[in-house]
Design an enzyme around this catalytic site. Structure first.
Site, short mmCIF file in Angstrom:
data_model
loop_
_atom_site.label_atom_id
_atom_site.label_comp_id
_atom_site.label_asym_id
_atom_site.label_seq_id
_atom_site.Cartn_x
_atom_site.Cartn_y
_atom_site.Cartn_z
N TRP A 1 58.39 55.37 26.80
CA TRP A 1 57.48 54.22 26.82
C TRP A 1 58.19 53.08 27.56
O TRP A 1 59.35 52.76 27.26
CB TRP A 1 57.16 53.84 25.37
CG TRP A 1 56.26 52.65 25.22
CD1 TRP A 1 55.08 52.41 25.88
CD2 TRP A 1 56.45 51.55 24.32
NE1 TRP A 1 54.54 51.23 25.44
CE2 TRP A 1 55.36 50.67 24.49
CE3 TRP A 1 57.44 51.22 23.40
CZ2 TRP A 1 55.23 49.49 23.77
CZ3 TRP A 1 57.31 50.05 22.67
CH2 TRP A 1 56.21 49.19 22.87
N ASP B 1 61.15 56.31 16.69
CA ASP B 1 59.98 55.49 16.98
C ASP B 1 58.76 56.31 16.58
O ASP B 1 58.45 57.32 17.20
CB ASP B 1 59.94 55.14 18.47
CG ASP B 1 58.74 54.25 18.82
OD1 ASP B 1 57.94 53.94 17.90
OD2 ASP B 1 58.60 53.87 19.99
N LYS C 1 47.80 52.82 16.03
CA LYS C 1 46.95 53.96 16.42
C LYS C 1 46.38 54.67 15.20
O LYS C 1 45.18 54.94 15.14
CB LYS C 1 47.73 54.99 17.24
CG LYS C 1 48.82 54.44 18.09
CD LYS C 1 48.31 53.78 19.34
CE LYS C 1 49.40 52.91 19.90
NZ LYS C 1 49.57 52.94 21.29
N1 PGU Z 1 56.24 53.02 20.63
C1 PGU Z 1 55.55 53.83 21.42
C2 PGU Z 1 56.11 55.15 21.77
C3 PGU Z 1 54.29 53.42 21.91
O1 PGU Z 1 53.62 54.24 22.69
C4 PGU Z 1 53.79 52.15 21.56
C5 PGU Z 1 52.47 51.67 22.10
C6 PGU Z 1 54.56 51.37 20.70
C7 PGU Z 1 55.78 51.84 20.26
C8 PGU Z 1 54.15 49.99 20.27
O2 PGU Z 1 52.98 49.90 19.64
P1 PGU Z 1 52.58 48.65 18.75
O3 PGU Z 1 51.24 48.28 19.24
O4 PGU Z 1 53.59 47.60 18.93
O5 PGU Z 1 52.57 49.21 17.37
N2 PGU Z 1 52.11 52.11 23.35
C9 PGU Z 1 50.74 52.11 23.83
C10 PGU Z 1 50.04 50.76 23.68
C11 PGU Z 1 50.15 49.79 24.77
C12 PGU Z 1 51.54 49.24 24.91
O6 PGU Z 1 52.20 49.60 25.87
O7 PGU Z 1 51.96 48.46 24.02
C13 PGU Z 1 50.72 52.66 25.22
O8 PGU Z 1 49.65 52.70 25.82
O9 PGU Z 1 51.76 53.15 25.69
#
Ligand code: PGU
Length: 407
Positions: free
Chosen positions: A136, A217, A253
């Site tokens: 990410w 994570d 999510k």
């Molecule tokens: N860790 C991972 C692996 C993730 O994919 C995401 C969110 C988070 C943590 C953080 O999510 P929180 O909203 O802080 O609980 N990834 C999504 C959402 C958009 C973003 O980049 O924040 C994504 O589309 O990759």
């Protein structure tokens, strides 16, 4: 005049690689536009979803006159913290029973990672964290800003579109003793590729033998398999060996609480005494950062987790979201096969979780956005949750055109 501003020398920063996709999508006036960028669940009608059980919990909170709006403690809502630890580590977790887990409510997954990272930068002897390639996009920024030094380990093999398990073992095997290792608990973002339970066991043995510190994570518990316990299994095997670890949880999510920013950081320690001292230091990290966390989202989660009927209702709704994503994988795969689109697309049905790592390159992605108004991250990741039966043909046409035009 610009030059009058004390900020005149501030240069414009680029949009975020993930959230910026939504900004571009919002500006597009085409009726056919499709946002497969951000990992956010959409219904078959393409609409954001508030779970019924969340509406019910909110109603319950509104009707409850004993609900107040005082500050929460620095560590957040006590019930929420206890129940969150139970959710990830298991109701019968010996680490919880022995009171050697400290859990603090944080601002969703991102905030939990940041608080954990700042704690480690201050109090842990090894300040290097290994993150998978790819990962990410926010991970390296979070850890760097917290004061950790970021290194990578091999994870994804583009040739097989699967796990580079040998590379992973070699890189973790070569990491300095005590280094921190970021592990995606399940539904790896962006690749959709997870180790098998047998591979997790080998990773665990290697990490424990070298004293590497696991930092999980967990942003997608329940979204990989549709089952909360199955998705937490890798974390639980690490905790079961009695060793220490960190886990950042997000309810964005799996409860659809994206904008409520609800999450938790747990640190599993060797003893109750260590855990309580660690917690005292977590408070010193949090207090000057945002003082204490917001109350509403955590109250929703606690209301659902502590009531067995609501909990069951949640698991049914969660499974329905996971199943819809799985069916989108099948539909997209079938449509590309039926069209005879060149290439092997079986990874679409093999990968799990919210995303498919399509293998499309940035040139193909730019073409699909320009010509088909399909928005996705430039690494070729698509959020399967943004797709529906209605939009599968449009995406299929776009992928077909992109791969036949640029191969
Ligand atoms: N860790 C991972 C692996 C993730 O994919 C995401 C969110 C988070 C943590 C953080 O999510 P929180 O909203 O802080 O609980 N990834 C999504 C959402 C958009 C973003 O980049 O924040 C994504 O589309 O990759």
């Amino acid at each position: 005049m610009d030059s009058d501003s004390v900020f005149a020398s501030v240069v414009r920063a680029p949009e975020d690689p993930i959230l910026g996709v939504t900004v571009a999508y919002n500006k597009d006036t085409s009726p056919n536009k499709l946002n497969l960028g951000v990992g956010a669940y959409r219904t078959e009608e393409g609409k954001p979803l508030v779970l019924n059980v969340v509406r019910k919990a909110e109603q319950h909170l509104v009707n409850d006159q004993s609900q107040i709006k005082e500050y929460l403690p620095i560590v957040g809502l006590a019930d929420f913290n206890k129940l969150s630890a139970k959710l990830i580590f298991g109701a019968d977790s010996p680490a919880i029973q022995q009171n050697r887990v400290t859990t603090v409510q944080c601002l969703s997954g991102t905030g939990s990672l940041r608080v954990g990272a700042e704690f480690l930068a201050k109090h842990y002897h090894q300040r290097t964290i290994y993150i998978p390639t790819p990962t990410w996009g926010n991970h390296p920024k979070i850890f760097n800003l917290a004061g950790l030094s970021v290194k990578t380990y091999r994870y994804y093999d583009p040739a097989t579109r699967g796990l580079n398990f040998q590379g992973l073992l070699e890189d973790l095997g070569a990491a300095p003793s005590g280094a921190i290792v970021l592990l995606h608990a399940c539904a790896h973002n962006p690749t959709g590729v997870d180790p098998t339970l047998e591979q997790w066991e080998l990773i665990r043995q290697l990490m424990r033998s070298k004293g590497l510190l696991p930092f999980f994570d967990s942003a997608y518990q329940g979204f990989a398999s549709g089952n909360l316990d199955a998705d937490a299994q890798p974390v639980r095997t690490f905790v079961a060996d009695g060793g220490e670890c960190l886990a950042a949880q997000s309810y964005a999510k799996n409860m659809g609480l994206y904008g409520e920013r609800v999450g938790a950081l747990s640190i599993v320690c060797k003893t109750q005494d260590v855990a309580s001292r660690v917690e005292s230091q977590l408070k010193l990290v949090i207090r000057p950062m945002y003082s204490n966390p917001p109350i509403h989202g955590a109250s929703i989660v606690a209301t659902i987790l502590k009531d067995s009927n609501m909990y069951n209702e949640w698991t049914v709704e969660l499974k329905a979201m996971a199943d819809r994503i799985i069916s989108m994988r099948q539909q997209l795969y079938d449509a590309l096969s039926a069209k005879g689109t060149p290439g092997d697309w079986s990874h679409i049905i093999k990968q799990i979780g919210m995303f498919t790592f399509t293998g499309l390159n940035s040139e193909q992605v730019a073409f699909m956005t320009k010509e088909y108004h399909i928005y996705m991250t430039s690494d070729g990741r698509i959020s399967m949750a943004g797709l529906s039966s209605r939009t599968v043909p449009h995406l299929t046409d776009a992928i077909h055109a992109a791969v036949t035009r640029f191969d």
